[in-house]
Write an enzyme that holds these catalytic residues in place. Structure first.
Site, PDB file in Angstrom:
ATOM      1  N   SER A 105      36.150 -11.557  85.802  1.00  0.00           N
ATOM      2  CA  SER A 105      34.809 -11.872  85.812  1.00  0.00           C
ATOM      3  C   SER A 105      34.271 -13.453  84.981  1.00  0.00           C
ATOM      4  O   SER A 105      32.976 -13.707  85.864  1.00  0.00           O
ATOM      5  CB  SER A 105      33.979 -10.683  84.877  1.00  0.00           C
ATOM      6  OG  SER A 105      34.260  -9.384  85.309  1.00  0.00           O
ATOM      7  N   ASP A 148      34.957 -14.491  76.808  1.00  0.00           N
ATOM      8  CA  ASP A 148      35.409 -15.098  78.148  1.00  0.00           C
ATOM      9  C   ASP A 148      34.787 -16.293  78.878  1.00  0.00           C
ATOM     10  O   ASP A 148      35.288 -17.084  79.286  1.00  0.00           O
ATOM     11  CB  ASP A 148      35.094 -13.667  78.668  1.00  0.00           C
ATOM     12  CG  ASP A 148      35.812 -12.749  78.578  1.00  0.00           C
ATOM     13  OD1 ASP A 148      36.720 -12.396  76.921  1.00  0.00           O
ATOM     14  OD2 ASP A 148      35.772 -11.448  79.101  1.00  0.00           O
TER      15      ASP A 148
HETATM   16  O1  PMV Z   1      36.720  -8.041  79.650  1.00  0.00           O
HETATM   17  P1  PMV Z   1      37.874  -8.119  78.317  1.00  0.00           P
HETATM   18  O2  PMV Z   1      39.173  -7.249  78.907  1.00  0.00           O
HETATM   19  O3  PMV Z   1      38.550  -9.450  78.406  1.00  0.00           O
HETATM   20  O4  PMV Z   1      37.272  -8.010  76.589  1.00  0.00           O
HETATM   21  C1  PMV Z   1      36.521  -8.658  76.439  1.00  0.00           C
HETATM   22  C2  PMV Z   1      36.646  -8.459  75.003  1.00  0.00           C
HETATM   23  C3  PMV Z   1      35.402  -7.780  74.244  1.00  0.00           C
HETATM   24  O5  PMV Z   1      35.618  -8.247  72.773  1.00  0.00           O
HETATM   25  C4  PMV Z   1      36.233  -6.423  74.595  1.00  0.00           C
HETATM   26  C5  PMV Z   1      33.820  -7.996  74.247  1.00  0.00           C
HETATM   27  C6  PMV Z   1      33.556  -9.018  74.590  1.00  0.00           C
HETATM   28  O6  PMV Z   1      32.443  -9.221  74.986  1.00  0.00           O
HETATM   29  O7  PMV Z   1      33.520 -10.355  73.735  1.00  0.00           O
END
Ligand code: PMV
Length: 311
Positions: A105, A148
């Site tokens: 995403s 991310d």
């Molecule tokens: O979207 P993912 O699976 O990479 O999860 C992100 C990591 C979390 O800490 C759960 C959410 C965040 O925004 O940091």
């Protein structure tokens, strides 16, 4: 036409706790999302492996629930940033499985921001791209840390401190094997699950979150010294289990990897399905086989320093 790409990622330490201001350690991988964008007509048309969509310029900004909502929000925010709008044709191809915890995403958002802003000759800095990418995640998911969006923009291994708005690049070399459960899940739902547990038991959940923060800081120190972080990965997995975001399949793969000789293993990302990672400087063949025998598919990926870029 402009083509841009951004890397997927694995979270090494600190997922979920980072939503509450603790640090996270995250690494870009050599699997990427590619976005081709060109100005065309008076509609926005998006095509990808997970679906396609076409809508008029007046519909931009309307709430979207579909797979392409991150792309739509990224286009909307770039239009606002450059204060211009036009019809677009966008094509997306991805080496990163969607909803797997490998950051597809954020990668698609950040690559879309770079490609569409270039169509308007806007020279956004990497910092601006990362900030817009974070806003996409915040607006689509409600709660999101900059983890991310930062790694999709800058690549490499990053230590993220959300409260100080600080992103440090770390020198680290890790030999990781990724196990994918094949189970898609929603980051939003898992972040809400942790929030609900914390609302009900703050006195129990807050210390767990702080412990994850402490071990993430310790992991940074050890990584910078070239020391092993396997034990800390194992502790981190235990604390994520305590927060209720592991699954039987994830934990089975984690234990199988350790039994086969991995130095450490944990789920990566939001949990609830998605992926796990094993630190396997030795016994790579055995660990890969054990992860596969536990019901996951092994993804071979190396860490990558390459952030978002024009192709
Ligand atoms: O979207 P993912 O699976 O990479 O999860 C992100 C990591 C979390 O800490 C759960 C959410 C965040 O925004 O940091």
């Amino acid at each position: 036409m402009v083509s841009a790409s951004a890397p997927g990622k694995v979270i090494l330490f600190g997922e979920h706790a980072v939503v509450y201001g603790e640090p996270s350690l995250v690494a870009g991988i050599d699997k990427r999302v590619y976005v081709d964008a060109e100005k065309k007509g008076d509609r926005i048309s998006i095509a990808s492996d997970v679906g396609s969509s076409s809508f008029s310029l007046d519909e931009i900004g309307l709430p979207a629930q579909d797979e392409l909502r991150y792309v739509k929000k990224a286009v909307e925010l770039v239009f606002k940033r450059v204060d211009k709008r036009t019809g677009l044709e966008i094509n997306i191809t991805s080496e990163v499985p969607s909803a797997s915890g490998l950051g597809s995403s954020a990668s698609v958002s950040v690559a879309t921001i770079l490609a569409v802003s270039k169509l308007f000759d806007a020279d956004l800095t990497l910092k601006e791209i990362a900030e817009l990418g974070h806003r996409v995640e915040l607006e689509v998911q409600g709660a999101a840390s900059p983890t991310d969006s930062s790694v999709a923009t800058f690549g490499g291994v990053l230590f993220i401190q959300p409260t100080e708005k600080k992103v440090d690049s770390i020198e680290a070399d890790l030999s990781l094997i990724i196990g994918y459960t094949g189970v898609e899940r929603s980051t939003k739902v898992l972040v809400e699950r942790v929030k609900s547990l914390r609302d009900r038991y703050p006195g129990i959940v807050d210390p767990i979150i702080q412990d994850i923060g402490r071990l993430t800081r310790e992991a940074r120190t050890r990584l910078e010294r070239g020391d092993d972080v396997g034990d800390l990965m194992n502790v981190n997995h235990g604390l994520l289990e305590a927060l209720g975001v592991s699954t039987e399949q994830l934990s089975r793969a984690v234990h199988a990897a350790r039994d086969a000789g991995a130095r450490g293993a944990k789920l990566t990302g939001a949990g609830g399905g998605g992926c796990m990672i094993a630190l396997a400087p030795n016994h790579q063949v055995e660990v890969t086989r054990a992860i596969e025998a536990s019901g996951c598919s092994a993804i071979r990926a190396s860490l990558s320093r390459a952030g978002v870029r024009i192709e």
